[in-house]
Scaffold this motif. Sequence first.
Motif, mmCIF file in Angstrom:
data_model
loop_
_atom_site.group_PDB
_atom_site.id
_atom_site.type_symbol
_atom_site.label_atom_id
_atom_site.label_comp_id
_atom_site.label_asym_id
_atom_site.label_seq_id
_atom_site.Cartn_x
_atom_site.Cartn_y
_atom_site.Cartn_z
ATOM 1 N N HIS A 5 -26.617 -35.818 8.165
ATOM 2 C CA HIS A 5 -26.964 -37.089 7.522
ATOM 3 C C HIS A 5 -26.200 -38.192 8.230
ATOM 4 O O HIS A 5 -24.971 -38.137 8.306
ATOM 5 C CB HIS A 5 -26.580 -37.081 6.037
ATOM 6 C CG HIS A 5 -27.205 -35.952 5.289
ATOM 7 N ND1 HIS A 5 -28.452 -36.031 4.730
ATOM 8 C CD2 HIS A 5 -26.747 -34.699 5.026
ATOM 9 C CE1 HIS A 5 -28.730 -34.883 4.122
ATOM 10 N NE2 HIS A 5 -27.709 -34.066 4.297
ATOM 11 N N ASP A 6 -26.867 -39.176 8.771
ATOM 12 C CA ASP A 6 -26.208 -40.304 9.439
ATOM 13 C C ASP A 6 -26.215 -41.508 8.527
ATOM 14 O O ASP A 6 -27.277 -41.954 8.103
ATOM 15 C CB ASP A 6 -26.939 -40.685 10.742
ATOM 16 C CG ASP A 6 -26.835 -39.560 11.768
ATOM 17 O OD1 ASP A 6 -25.852 -38.819 11.666
ATOM 18 O OD2 ASP A 6 -27.726 -39.447 12.631
ATOM 19 N N VAL A 239 -12.239 -34.694 9.125
ATOM 20 C CA VAL A 239 -12.765 -35.880 9.808
ATOM 21 C C VAL A 239 -12.552 -35.719 11.306
ATOM 22 O O VAL A 239 -11.449 -35.358 11.754
ATOM 23 C CB VAL A 239 -12.052 -37.168 9.317
ATOM 24 C CG1 VAL A 239 -12.574 -38.389 10.066
ATOM 25 C CG2 VAL A 239 -12.252 -37.337 7.816
ATOM 26 N N HIS A 240 -13.598 -35.949 12.096
ATOM 27 C CA HIS A 240 -13.529 -35.781 13.551
ATOM 28 C C HIS A 240 -14.006 -37.052 14.249
ATOM 29 O O HIS A 240 -14.714 -37.877 13.672
ATOM 30 C CB HIS A 240 -14.424 -34.621 14.009
ATOM 31 C CG HIS A 240 -14.205 -33.361 13.247
ATOM 32 N ND1 HIS A 240 -13.146 -32.517 13.483
ATOM 33 C CD2 HIS A 240 -14.915 -32.797 12.230
ATOM 34 C CE1 HIS A 240 -13.215 -31.484 12.663
ATOM 35 N NE2 HIS A 240 -14.277 -31.641 11.880
ATOM 36 N N ASP A 241 -13.636 -37.168 15.508
ATOM 37 C CA ASP A 241 -14.148 -38.243 16.381
ATOM 38 C C ASP A 241 -14.079 -39.617 15.708
ATOM 39 O O ASP A 241 -15.056 -40.376 15.716
ATOM 40 C CB ASP A 241 -15.593 -37.949 16.806
ATOM 41 C CG ASP A 241 -15.694 -36.658 17.600
ATOM 42 O OD1 ASP A 241 -14.791 -36.396 18.408
ATOM 43 O OD2 ASP A 241 -16.673 -35.918 17.396
ATOM 44 N N VAL A 258 -17.782 -36.804 9.655
ATOM 45 C CA VAL A 258 -17.135 -36.293 8.442
ATOM 46 C C VAL A 258 -17.822 -35.004 8.006
ATOM 47 O O VAL A 258 -19.059 -34.946 7.911
ATOM 48 C CB VAL A 258 -17.211 -37.332 7.295
ATOM 49 C CG1 VAL A 258 -16.518 -36.802 6.052
ATOM 50 C CG2 VAL A 258 -16.588 -38.661 7.733
ATOM 51 N N LEU A 259 -17.013 -33.975 7.737
ATOM 52 C CA LEU A 259 -17.537 -32.713 7.206
ATOM 53 C C LEU A 259 -17.180 -32.602 5.726
ATOM 54 O O LEU A 259 -16.026 -32.811 5.342
ATOM 55 C CB LEU A 259 -16.956 -31.525 7.966
ATOM 56 C CG LEU A 259 -17.373 -31.396 9.437
ATOM 57 C CD1 LEU A 259 -16.669 -30.211 10.080
ATOM 58 C CD2 LEU A 259 -18.882 -31.253 9.558
ATOM 59 N N VAL A 260 -18.184 -32.292 4.900
ATOM 60 C CA VAL A 260 -17.973 -32.151 3.460
ATOM 61 C C VAL A 260 -18.331 -30.735 3.029
ATOM 62 O O VAL A 260 -18.964 -29.981 3.783
ATOM 63 C CB VAL A 260 -18.821 -33.186 2.680
ATOM 64 C CG1 VAL A 260 -18.451 -34.599 3.096
ATOM 65 C CG2 VAL A 260 -20.315 -32.938 2.878
ATOM 66 N N GLN A 289 -21.272 -40.260 10.278
ATOM 67 C CA GLN A 289 -22.146 -39.088 10.295
ATOM 68 C C GLN A 289 -21.522 -38.055 9.371
ATOM 69 O O GLN A 289 -20.433 -37.551 9.633
ATOM 70 C CB GLN A 289 -22.273 -38.518 11.709
ATOM 71 C CG GLN A 289 -23.158 -37.277 11.759
ATOM 72 C CD GLN A 289 -23.234 -36.667 13.141
ATOM 73 O OE1 GLN A 289 -22.935 -37.341 14.119
ATOM 74 N NE2 GLN A 289 -23.629 -35.415 13.220
ATOM 75 N N VAL A 290 -22.215 -37.758 8.285
ATOM 76 C CA VAL A 290 -21.678 -36.854 7.270
ATOM 77 C C VAL A 290 -22.487 -35.561 7.276
ATOM 78 O O VAL A 290 -23.703 -35.576 7.076
ATOM 79 C CB VAL A 290 -21.723 -37.507 5.867
ATOM 80 C CG1 VAL A 290 -21.090 -36.579 4.838
ATOM 81 C CG2 VAL A 290 -20.986 -38.844 5.883
#
Length: 302
Positions: A5-6, A239-241, A258-260, A289-290
Motif C-alpha cells: 500500500h503506497d 521502518v526502513h529506507d 513501513v512494515l506493520v 509505503q506501508v
Amino acid sequence: MAHHHDGHHHHHGAGAETAIRPLSVALVLIVAFMVVEVALAVVAHSLALLSDAAHMLVYAAALGMSVWAARLALRPAGGRMTFGLRRAEILAAQANGITLLVLGIAIVIESLRRLETPPDVRGNLVLGTAVVGAAVNVLALTQVARANRSNLNVEGSYRHLLTDLYAFAGTTVAGLVVWTTGFDRADPIASLLVAGSMLYAAWPLLRASGRILLEGAPEGLAPDEIAAALGGHAGVESVHDLHVWEISSGFPALSAHVLVGRGEDCHGIRRELETVLHERFGIDHTTLQVDHTAARLLWPKR
C-alpha cells in the motif's frame, strides 16, 4: 505474499512564499544609495566606503534574487519540474554566500595594503555618507523584516542588512577619526571590520544552502528521532529506507518504508503516522509505503 500500500500526503505550505513588495522597496533603496556611495567613495578616496558599497552590491543582488526566486516559486509545478522552481531560492542563497566570501577576502587584501600606504581620505565625506547610509539601511531593514523570514533568501538578506548597519557604524567612527585627527589608517581598519561582517554573513548562507542542495536533514529534525517515533507506533513492526530532506527553506519532505503486523490496517496506520509527522515534526510532504510483514522479509530490520 505481503500486501503493498503506497500512501502519499503532499501539502505545499506557505513557507516558501515571500512578500515581494517589501523586498522590492528595500532593493530600490539599497541600489539608489549604493550608486551615490560609489561616487562619494571615489571622491573621498575611501576604501571603507567603497568596500561598504561592494557589500551593498551583494545585498542588492541578494534582494534581487529573493524577489526573482519568490516569483519563480509562485509558478505551479508541472512538466519536468515536479516540485516547481522552489530550489531557485537555494541556488540564489548559494551564489550570495560565494560572492560575500570572495568580496570579503578581496577587501581584506586591499585593506592590508592600504594599512601600509594609506591614501589621503576625506573624513568629512566618509562621515556624512556613513550617517545617511545607516538611515537608508534602517529603512530597508524595516521593509525586509515585514517579509516572510522563513525563506532562506529573505532571512539572509535581513542578516546582511543588519551586519551592514554595524559596518556603517564602524565607517562613521572611521570618518570621524580621520576628519578630527587626520589618522588615515582608520579607514582601512574600518574596511577590515566590514570585510569581517561579510565573511561572518557568508558562512551561515553557504552552510544552510549547501545542506539543502546535498539533501541533508532539515535543521532541527533528527532522522533517528523520527524513525523511533514511527517505529514505536502501535502496529508498526519496523521502518526502513527513511529519508528526510528539504525541497527549499521551510519545505521539509520525508519518505519511508513501513512494515506493520499481518492483521493491521495499512491505510489506517499510514494516516496515523502522517498525523504524527505533522504534529510532532511539522512534516506535511510525506510518502509512506506501508506493507504487511511476511514470513520471510526481504529487508533486514534496522
